[in-house]
Write an enzyme that holds these catalytic residues in place. Structure first.
Site, mmCIF file in Angstrom:
data_model
loop_
_atom_site.group_PDB
_atom_site.id
_atom_site.type_symbol
_atom_site.label_atom_id
_atom_site.label_comp_id
_atom_site.label_asym_id
_atom_site.label_seq_id
_atom_site.Cartn_x
_atom_site.Cartn_y
_atom_site.Cartn_z
ATOM 1 N N THR A 29 3.039 -24.302 42.565
ATOM 2 C CA THR A 29 4.194 -24.052 43.416
ATOM 3 C C THR A 29 5.035 -25.325 43.512
ATOM 4 O OG1 THR A 29 2.757 -24.538 45.297
ATOM 5 C CG2 THR A 29 3.228 -22.214 44.852
ATOM 6 N N HIS B 54 -7.225 -17.152 42.508
ATOM 7 C CA HIS B 54 -6.430 -18.368 42.332
ATOM 8 C C HIS B 54 -6.892 -19.253 41.195
ATOM 9 C CE1 HIS B 54 -3.708 -18.501 45.842
ATOM 10 N NE2 HIS B 54 -4.635 -17.765 46.444
ATOM 11 N N LYS C 236 9.243 -26.054 43.860
ATOM 12 C CA LYS C 236 9.904 -26.902 44.863
ATOM 13 C C LYS C 236 10.817 -27.918 44.180
ATOM 14 C CE LYS C 236 5.583 -26.748 47.461
ATOM 15 N NZ LYS C 236 4.390 -27.618 47.699
ATOM 16 N N LYS D 121 -4.665 -31.077 35.378
ATOM 17 C CA LYS D 121 -3.247 -31.295 35.635
ATOM 18 C C LYS D 121 -2.691 -32.440 34.782
ATOM 19 C CE LYS D 121 -3.418 -29.479 40.412
ATOM 20 N NZ LYS D 121 -2.296 -28.527 40.516
ATOM 21 N N LYS E 163 0.979 -33.864 42.945
ATOM 22 C CA LYS E 163 0.043 -32.747 43.063
ATOM 23 C C LYS E 163 -1.349 -33.332 43.217
ATOM 24 C CE LYS E 163 1.667 -31.276 39.052
ATOM 25 N NZ LYS E 163 1.813 -29.827 39.222
ATOM 26 N N ARG E 164 -2.343 -32.497 43.525
ATOM 27 C CA ARG E 164 -3.703 -33.009 43.561
ATOM 28 C C ARG E 164 -4.050 -33.658 42.223
ATOM 29 N NH1 ARG E 164 -7.065 -32.113 48.197
ATOM 30 N NH2 ARG E 164 -8.711 -32.905 46.842
HETATM 31 C C1 LIG Z 1 3.248 -27.660 46.948
HETATM 32 C C2 LIG Z 1 2.134 -28.574 47.262
HETATM 33 C C3 LIG Z 1 1.025 -28.639 46.424
HETATM 34 C C4 LIG Z 1 0.904 -27.813 45.158
HETATM 35 O O1 LIG Z 1 1.405 -28.545 44.067
HETATM 36 P P1 LIG Z 1 1.109 -28.047 42.572
HETATM 37 O O2 LIG Z 1 2.009 -28.905 41.754
HETATM 38 O O3 LIG Z 1 1.523 -26.613 42.516
HETATM 39 O O4 LIG Z 1 -0.309 -28.272 42.299
HETATM 40 C C5 LIG Z 1 0.000 -29.507 46.749
HETATM 41 N N1 LIG Z 1 0.063 -30.283 47.847
HETATM 42 C C6 LIG Z 1 1.132 -30.255 48.676
HETATM 43 C C7 LIG Z 1 1.141 -31.160 49.855
HETATM 44 C C8 LIG Z 1 2.192 -29.395 48.419
HETATM 45 O O5 LIG Z 1 3.226 -29.362 49.267
#
Ligand SMILES: *Cc1c(COP(=O)(O)O)cnc(C)c1O
Length: 835
Positions: free
Chosen positions: A677, A377, A681, A575, A569-570
């Site tokens: 991911t 990952h 979404k 990022k 995101k985190r």
């Molecule tokens: C999908 C998701 C992530 C991943 O987000 P990225 O933009 O891919 O880093 C992180 N936290 C939560 C709660 C999510 O649903």
């Protein structure tokens, strides 16, 4: 309240209909079940029930229906000889269950009507649920999406993990700073799990090993541990959509051994024994936040070994009970390692097969190697997991011996294959010698697995050419790609019912929910003015919902007509939330210099948790909130700019964001994000992406078409080249007047009540190191954002792009990803269980 009244409420015998109370899907059956559960499980009647009592009764009502299906499914699975997928993951970030299960059962509408008849608002019950936050972010959420898809695609599966008593911390914002609160998700009870009293496995730690001869005179090894705990299983059924297949999520809780106060070494030492009990129960107590800088995390290694050992013992038990001898273990099971967190499983299965079940090395290795597959990952070398040999020796002395032996045999193979290349041998060794001897978990995972995969095309290529290059040279056939996906059930149907209804109406049925390529049908309507109007109305309604939520929980007013520009995101430097911030401050500065500047009104929305020990990340959160505070209170710019920080970004709050976003920020430095991911979404819900050529962005752009994606920034190759040449951020700053003045503005004290030192560490980091090349991409990012604004001004064009994004997202369903794993990696076939 009279006692007669309480006895009167549930009276199953008096029901006139023939539908079973626990399995029926009619409004009547649901209502009977609800009243029954409220009374017989919660011990409450309607008039005195708390919101949580009502939620619990609703949840049990839904769980009854899951269990009905699950028992039938378990029988089918048991009777077949089908191979079962065991998904090993230290994290499962599930999100709330209730609405998801209603959707997968197909009873959302009738449940709403049933509730209304009892005077209950289903939506309120759904909002009462506390989500199980048993994961940090993308990796844990991926495991949850895969469980949903394994069931929906009808592949026999068990998810194995840890039942943390405290999940990822709750984030609150105080004075602009992140403050962590412990997540007490179990305090009101968890109606979705079933405690399996009979499922208990011992797990040992510490001590030493000794050799002995068994009754056949064979030399064997015994592990004389000095601590033992018990793992107890908790099962949560995970139902597929529109099918009878139900997977099992089996999470382990640690407990002290039953007779803790009579152990011989503790005689007379009652408090010492209590201490041992506390230590045992600590193992599954709390989820570790990732990105923590310090590494002395003994408890973390204990957690990993604990859940992996319980899971393997469980698989061996299943094998011996139902299928037959242990030599068939790898035919019955395949175990997917979600990152290296469970990689110790490789040494543990060797130990179990040899020391506990009497197998020889070669046979045990044949089974072990065939059983495991490993998903990588990360490309960040600093994120590759290693453990000090000293810690291993102390906690898992037998496993260290086994790892040494795996390594000895493996390195001999490397030497024969690559003559006279000790540099290569040192790089590939399972033991790293730099900075104290350490066990390299990624190397162990590759050597002990039959397949290795990355999580997006670009990432899988970079895995082969950078961090695992030596292994690719040795075993090219072992390397695969499976691009991540997300479940359209949760991330369209559950979170965006209006969009789901419009799609179903347009496509003619809901087949798209299990065959996401059906969304292509929407392409035919991309230029249809009437359809565009309805599309836009769906988006605006979602934006209004989010605006209402933000007013209440983030104390900001935002205009649903403005462009919603979202980064959720985190929080991590790679990022690049700070690149987004530099854009916002640039716009602010332009507006202050020319208040009449024409500008597309934008609302910037952030959601992000920072690891508690990651100081720079926490400073970025403070800066986002500080900038928001100034901009939102400046009437001169208020009509054009707003900034909101959504506290406590988790699955549930994400579900509020994805439907409401117009622009999705996917702006990591190219070559750093393995897949992402969140990008999928957002796009599935009609947001357009502004992004770099990183992770799955590359494939999203390929699918939706380059005209429907806002691309900017360096490629991964350009990044490597610039870094090799010697990157000097200060030069960029010197040559870009606007950038320089934006950085100056941040250190001027404008956003810190005159304090010129507060944000200095962040700005100094950018000017002098800038490890993620924020400044190098700044100008390209601002130019790209201007293209976004121009596109927004042309609404028919924007709606067209948005429709095409959704229409072309079929590839990013986690169903597709699971089918690829099944075919390429696991060699398993679906086993349908009918309804
Ligand atoms: C999908 C998701 C992530 C991943 O987000 P990225 O933009 O891919 O880093 C992180 N936290 C939560 C709660 C999510 O649903």
């Amino acid at each position: 309240m009279s006692p007669e009244k309480t006895l009167e409420a549930p009276d199953p015998a008096a029901t006139p209909t023939h539908e079973h109370t626990r399995t029926g899907m009619s409004k009547d059956a649901l209502n009977r079940a609800f009243i029954d559960n409220l009374f017989y499980v919660q011990g409450r009647f309607r008039e005195v029930a708390s919101p949580n009592d009502l939620y619990m009764a609703a949840a049990y009502t839904v769980r009854d229906r899951l269990l009905g299906r699950w028992i039938k499914c378990a029988e089918t699975y048991r009777d077949s000889k089908a191979r079962t997928v065991c998904y090993f993951s230290a994290e499962f970030l599930l999100g709330p269950h209730l609405l998801n299960n209603l959707v997968n059962l197909g009873i959302t509408d009738v449940a709403g009507e049933a509730g209304a008849e009892l005077g209950l608002d289903l939506h309120e019950l759904i909002e009462t649920e506390e989500e199980p936050g048993l994961g940090n972010g993308g990796l844990g959420r991926l495991a949850a999406c895969y469980m949903d898809s394994l069931s929906t695609v009808q592949i026999p599966a068990i998810g194995y993990g840890i039942r943390y008593e405290f999940g990822i911390f709750d984030q609150v914002i105080e004075d602009g700073w992140q403050v962590e609160k412990s997540d007490t998700w179990l305090k009101n009870g968890n109606p979705w799990e079933i405690l399996r009293h009979g499922l208990r496995f011992p797990v040992k730690f510490g001590g030493r090993t000794e050799q002995y001869h068994d009754e056949h005179g064979t030399l064997r090894v015994r592990w004389l541990a000095d601590m033992e705990v018990i793992g107890v299983g908790y099962d949560t059924p995970i139902l597929g959509y529109g099918v009878g297949n139900v997977s099992l999520l089996r999470l382990w809780k640690s407990e002290a051994c039953e007779s803790f106060d009579f152990q011989s070494f503790n005689v007379g030492d009652y408090y010492g024994a209590v201490q041992a009990k506390i230590e045992a129960e600590t193992i599954s107590k709390v989820l570790y936040p990732n990105d923590e800088p310090s590494a002395g995390k003994e408890l973390r290694l204990k957690q990993q070994y604990f859940f992996v050992s319980c899971s393997l013992q469980d698989m061996i038990r299943l094998q011996l009970h139902t299928v037959g001898p242990l030599d068939g273990l790898a035919d019955k099971f395949v175990a997917q390692l979600n990152d290296t967190h469970p990689a110790i499983a490789i040494a543990e299965l060797m130990r179990l097969l040899m020391d506990e079940h009497g197998m020889g090395w070669d046979q045990a290795w044949g089974i072990t190697h065939k059983t495991f597959c490993y998903t990588n990952h990360t490309l960040l070398p600093e994120a590759l997991e290693t453990w000090s040999v000293r810690l291993f020796e102390k906690l898992l002395p037998r496993h260290l011996e086994i790892i040494y032996e795996i390594n000895r045999r493996f390195l001999d193979e490397v030497r024969v294959r690559f003559l006279n290349d000790e540099g290569r041998v040192a790089r590939m060794s399972l033991i790293g010698e730099e900075g104290g001897r350490r066990v390299r978990m990624a190397n162990l995972a590759v050597v002990g697995s039959s397949a290795v995969n990355g999580v997006a095309q670009l990432h899988s290529e970079l895995v082969k050419t950078t961090i695992l290059k030596d292994f690719y040279d040795l075993w090219p056939e072992r390397f695969h790609n499976v691009t991540n996906g997300v479940t359209p059930r949760r991330f369209i149907a559950v979170c965006n019912p209006r969009l789901a209804a419009l799609i179903t109406e347009t496509c003619g049925d809901d087949r798209w929910l299990t065959d996401l390529n059906c969304l292509r049908e929407l392409e035919n309507y991309a230029d249809d003015a009437d359809f565009q109007g309805r599309w836009r109305a769906v988006k605006t309604a979602a934006k209004r919902n989010l605006a209402r939520w933000l007013t209440k929980h983030a104390w900001v007013t935002v205009d649903p007509e403005s462009l919603f520009d979202v980064q959720a995101k985190r929080l991590h430097e790679y990022k690049r939330q700070h690149l987004n911030l530099l854009h916002i401050v640039s716009l602010y500065q332009r507006l202050k210099q020319d208040p009449n500047l024409p500008m597309v009104p934008r609302t910037f929305i952030f959601g992000a948790k920072a690891a508690p020990g990651y100081h720079l990340a926490k400073l970025i959160i403070k800066l986002i909130n500080a900038v928001a505070d100034v901009i939102n209170h400046d009437p001169q710019v208020n009509d054009s700019l707003r900034v909101a920080f959504m506290p406590n970004f988790n699955v549930q709050n994400g579900q509020r964001l994805y439907p409401a976003a117009d622009i999705s920020e996917q702006i990591s430095l190219a070559g750093k994000e393995a897949s992402g991911t969140g990008n999928m979404k957002f796009s599935m819900n009609g947001a357009l992406t502004i992004g770099t050529l990183d992770g799955a962005n590359v494939e999203i752009r390929e699918e939706v078409g380059e005209d429907n994606f806002f691309l900017f920034g360096m490629t991964a190759e350009e990044v490597s080249r610039r870094q090799a040449e010697g990157y000097r951020p200060w030069d960029i700053c010197r040559d870009d007047h606007e950038l320089k003045s934006v950085l100056d503005l941040i250190t001027s004290g404008l956003f810190s009540h005159g304090d010129t030192t507060l944000f200095r560490p962040l700005i100094d980091n950018l000017i002098h190191q800038d490890p993620f090349m924020v400044l190098a991409d700044y100008r390209a990012y601002l130019d790209c954002q201007e293209r976004v604004s121009r596109a927004w001004a042309d609404r028919p064009r924007w709606e067209r792009m948005s429709i095409l994004n959704v229409a072309r997202m079929g590839k990013f369903s986690s169903d597709r990803a699971i089918r690829e794993y099944a075919e390429k990696i696991w060699k398993v076939k679906p086993l349908p269980v009918s309804l």
